[in-house]
Design a protein around this motif. Structure first.
Motif, PDB file in Angstrom:
ATOM      1  N   GLY A  84     -29.581  10.392   2.719  1.00  0.00           N
ATOM      2  CA  GLY A  84     -29.919   9.837   1.440  1.00  0.00           C
ATOM      3  C   GLY A  84     -31.095   9.836   1.358  1.00  0.00           C
ATOM      4  N   VAL A  85     -32.268  10.027   2.626  1.00  0.00           N
ATOM      5  CA  VAL A  85     -33.765  10.012   2.689  1.00  0.00           C
ATOM      6  C   VAL A  85     -34.263  10.944   2.796  1.00  0.00           C
ATOM      7  N   LYS A  86     -34.972  11.533   1.933  1.00  0.00           N
ATOM      8  CA  LYS A  86     -35.668  12.941   2.346  1.00  0.00           C
ATOM      9  C   LYS A  86     -36.528  12.857   4.142  1.00  0.00           C
ATOM     10  N   TRP A  87     -36.188  13.950   4.487  1.00  0.00           N
ATOM     11  CA  TRP A  87     -36.071  13.667   6.514  1.00  0.00           C
ATOM     12  C   TRP A  87     -37.726  15.032   6.512  1.00  0.00           C
ATOM     13  N   THR A  88     -38.045  14.645   7.374  1.00  0.00           N
ATOM     14  CA  THR A  88     -39.296  15.730   7.503  1.00  0.00           C
ATOM     15  C   THR A  88     -39.035  15.946   8.705  1.00  0.00           C
ATOM     16  N   ARG A  89     -39.846  17.066   9.274  1.00  0.00           N
ATOM     17  CA  ARG A  89     -40.351  16.833  11.628  1.00  0.00           C
ATOM     18  C   ARG A  89     -41.155  17.746  11.517  1.00  0.00           C
ATOM     19  N   LEU A  90     -42.065  17.089  12.787  1.00  0.00           N
ATOM     20  CA  LEU A  90     -43.511  17.032  12.607  1.00  0.00           C
ATOM     21  C   LEU A  90     -43.530  17.774  13.976  1.00  0.00           C
ATOM     22  N   ASP A  91     -43.895  19.036  13.752  1.00  0.00           N
ATOM     23  CA  ASP A  91     -44.527  18.948  15.719  1.00  0.00           C
ATOM     24  C   ASP A  91     -45.594  18.835  16.154  1.00  0.00           C
ATOM     25  N   MET A  92     -45.261  18.262  17.086  1.00  0.00           N
ATOM     26  CA  MET A  92     -46.569  17.367  17.989  1.00  0.00           C
ATOM     27  C   MET A  92     -45.548  17.644  19.623  1.00  0.00           C
ATOM     28  N   SER A  93     -45.553  19.052  19.687  1.00  0.00           N
ATOM     29  CA  SER A  93     -45.524  19.390  21.276  1.00  0.00           C
ATOM     30  C   SER A  93     -46.446  19.528  22.169  1.00  0.00           C
ATOM     31  N   LEU A  94     -47.952  19.718  21.504  1.00  0.00           N
ATOM     32  CA  LEU A  94     -48.677  19.513  22.363  1.00  0.00           C
ATOM     33  C   LEU A  94     -49.229  18.199  22.823  1.00  0.00           C
ATOM     34  N   LEU A  95     -48.975  17.181  22.482  1.00  0.00           N
ATOM     35  CA  LEU A  95     -48.524  15.701  22.939  1.00  0.00           C
ATOM     36  C   LEU A  95     -47.862  15.566  23.897  1.00  0.00           C
ATOM     37  N   GLY A  96     -46.311  16.318  24.575  1.00  0.00           N
ATOM     38  CA  GLY A  96     -45.771  16.844  25.718  1.00  0.00           C
ATOM     39  C   GLY A  96     -46.179  17.111  27.022  1.00  0.00           C
ATOM     40  N   GLN A  97     -47.811  18.779  26.374  1.00  0.00           N
ATOM     41  CA  GLN A  97     -48.907  18.952  27.546  1.00  0.00           C
ATOM     42  C   GLN A  97     -49.399  18.148  28.012  1.00  0.00           C
ATOM     43  N   LEU A  98     -49.397  17.191  26.898  1.00  0.00           N
ATOM     44  CA  LEU A  98     -50.871  16.600  27.139  1.00  0.00           C
ATOM     45  C   LEU A  98     -50.807  15.879  28.563  1.00  0.00           C
ATOM     46  N   THR A  99     -49.378  14.658  28.156  1.00  0.00           N
ATOM     47  CA  THR A  99     -48.915  13.082  29.308  1.00  0.00           C
ATOM     48  C   THR A  99     -48.133  13.795  29.603  1.00  0.00           C
ATOM     49  N   GLN A 100     -48.067  12.966  31.147  1.00  0.00           N
ATOM     50  CA  GLN A 100     -47.055  12.663  32.080  1.00  0.00           C
ATOM     51  C   GLN A 100     -45.935  11.340  31.899  1.00  0.00           C
ATOM     52  N   ASN A 101     -45.459  11.865  31.790  1.00  0.00           N
ATOM     53  CA  ASN A 101     -44.046  10.395  31.688  1.00  0.00           C
ATOM     54  C   ASN A 101     -42.615  10.887  31.300  1.00  0.00           C
ATOM     55  N   ALA A 102     -41.789  10.499  31.835  1.00  0.00           N
ATOM     56  CA  ALA A 102     -40.654  10.844  32.029  1.00  0.00           C
ATOM     57  C   ALA A 102     -39.922  10.896  30.780  1.00  0.00           C
ATOM     58  N   LEU A 103     -39.988  11.192  29.814  1.00  0.00           N
ATOM     59  CA  LEU A 103     -40.079  10.840  28.493  1.00  0.00           C
ATOM     60  C   LEU A 103     -39.883  12.765  28.288  1.00  0.00           C
ATOM     61  N   THR A 104     -41.095  13.234  28.879  1.00  0.00           N
ATOM     62  CA  THR A 104     -40.805  14.852  28.852  1.00  0.00           C
ATOM     63  C   THR A 104     -41.234  15.239  29.698  1.00  0.00           C
ATOM     64  N   ARG A 105     -40.715  14.772  30.981  1.00  0.00           N
ATOM     65  CA  ARG A 105     -41.033  15.669  32.227  1.00  0.00           C
ATOM     66  C   ARG A 105     -39.817  15.358  32.925  1.00  0.00           C
ATOM     67  N   ASN A 106     -38.991  15.403  33.409  1.00  0.00           N
ATOM     68  CA  ASN A 106     -37.551  16.001  34.412  1.00  0.00           C
ATOM     69  C   ASN A 106     -37.815  15.569  35.939  1.00  0.00           C
ATOM     70  N   ASP A 107     -39.702  16.327  35.305  1.00  0.00           N
ATOM     71  CA  ASP A 107     -39.081  15.115  37.919  1.00  0.00           C
ATOM     72  C   ASP A 107     -39.724  14.307  37.740  1.00  0.00           C
ATOM     73  N   ILE A 108     -40.048  13.178  36.501  1.00  0.00           N
ATOM     74  CA  ILE A 108     -40.216  12.071  37.043  1.00  0.00           C
ATOM     75  C   ILE A 108     -39.470  11.114  36.435  1.00  0.00           C
ATOM     76  N   PRO A 109     -38.927  10.090  37.238  1.00  0.00           N
ATOM     77  CA  PRO A 109     -37.823   9.276  37.330  1.00  0.00           C
ATOM     78  C   PRO A 109     -38.432   8.420  36.645  1.00  0.00           C
ATOM     79  N   ILE A 110     -37.600   7.399  35.624  1.00  0.00           N
ATOM     80  CA  ILE A 110     -37.717   6.239  34.735  1.00  0.00           C
ATOM     81  C   ILE A 110     -37.928   5.588  36.127  1.00  0.00           C
ATOM     82  N   SER A 111     -38.955   4.400  35.689  1.00  0.00           N
ATOM     83  CA  SER A 111     -39.539   3.476  36.322  1.00  0.00           C
ATOM     84  C   SER A 111     -40.535   2.240  35.705  1.00  0.00           C
ATOM     85  N   HIS A 112     -40.277   1.283  36.724  1.00  0.00           N
ATOM     86  CA  HIS A 112     -40.857   0.303  35.807  1.00  0.00           C
ATOM     87  C   HIS A 112     -41.448  -0.585  37.351  1.00  0.00           C
ATOM     88  N   GLU A 113     -42.522  -0.326  37.417  1.00  0.00           N
ATOM     89  CA  GLU A 113     -43.970  -0.908  38.854  1.00  0.00           C
ATOM     90  C   GLU A 113     -43.765  -2.195  38.138  1.00  0.00           C
TER      91      GLU A 113
END
Length: 237
Positions: free
Chosen positions: A57-86
């Motif tokens: 019963g909580v009012k919910w808002t979705r905000l478009d922050m897709s620009l962030l996904g375009q600016l960064t290179q990480n495994a959560l927004t790019r399927n060509d980057i494997p999940i890793s931690h060196e």
């Protein structure tokens, strides 16, 4: 008194932010939630957040922050980057500027809806080295937001100094253990509940849960043993 005030929860639908949502519902008079669409690969995360907010019963808002996904290179927004931690490096799942931008945009929304309390699930205990999960960053941003917007924001971080086992305990104390275990999405592979069991997020979540359940069972066993009725007293010789 927090019970007389309004809060906005930065909400992803995962274990940590859902625990924070339940915490906020206990602590504040009115609670809203905001979820950010930053181009994450698993759209189930947004769907999960919306569904949980609706159920609670909580009012919910979705905000478009897709620009962030375009600016960064990480495994959560790019399927060509494997999940890793060196060793000595940030995990490939780190999204540059995410918490900074999320909290800044959440503050704009919060002021508009008459809320001065922001709640986020960041912590320093199980933070994988993410710099924007640190307490020093949160305190610094809190001051910056107050100065930038001339508004008395308070950023709450209920999980800052506790580990995953203690986060499960908090969920249990809030009466939300089963809800969070079954309905939240923490898995990097987009699988609800206990997840895939193999990604770093699932391993951390499961290890914390198992540790907490061991502690809870041990405490219950000790309580039962202490409450057991004493045997018949031996007759005096």
């Amino acid at each position: 008194m927090l019970k007389n005030e309004k809060a906005l929860v930065v909400f992803s639908g995962g274990q940590d932010s859902t625990t924070c949502l339940f915490w906020a519902l206990r602590e504040f008079r009115e609670v809203e939630a905001v979820t950010f669409d930053y181009g994450q690969l698993h759209r189930q995360e947004i769907e999960c957040a919306e569904k949980i907010a609706g159920e609670l019963g909580v009012k919910w808002t979705r905000l478009d922050m897709s620009l962030l996904g375009q600016l960064t290179q990480n495994a959560l927004t790019r399927n060509d980057i494997p999940i890793s931690h060196e060793e000595g490096a940030l995990p490939s799942t780190f999204v540059e500027g995410r918490n900074h931008l999320f909290l800044s945009f959440a503050a704009v929304l919060a002021k508009g809806i008459g809320a001065r309390h922001l709640v986020t699930g960041v912590c320093e205990t199980d933070f994988s080295g993410y710099p924007d999960c640190r307490d020093a960053f949160i305190k610094s941003l809190n001051v910056t937001l107050n100065l930038a917007m001339d508004h008395p924001f308070v950023i709450h971080t209920p999980l800052m100094w506790i580990d995953k086992a203690e986060t499960w305990k908090l969920a249990d104390d809030l009466g939300a253990f089963d809800f969070i275990r079954e309905r939240t999405l923490t898995c990097y592979n987009g699988i609800l509940g206990d997840g895939c069991g193999t990604c770093p997020a699932c391993k951390l979540r499961r290890a914390g849960m198992e540790t907490y359940l061991e502690r809870r069972n041990a405490a219950q066993d000790a309580l039962s043993a202490g409450a057991a009725p004493a045997g018949p007293r031996e007759e005096a010789q």
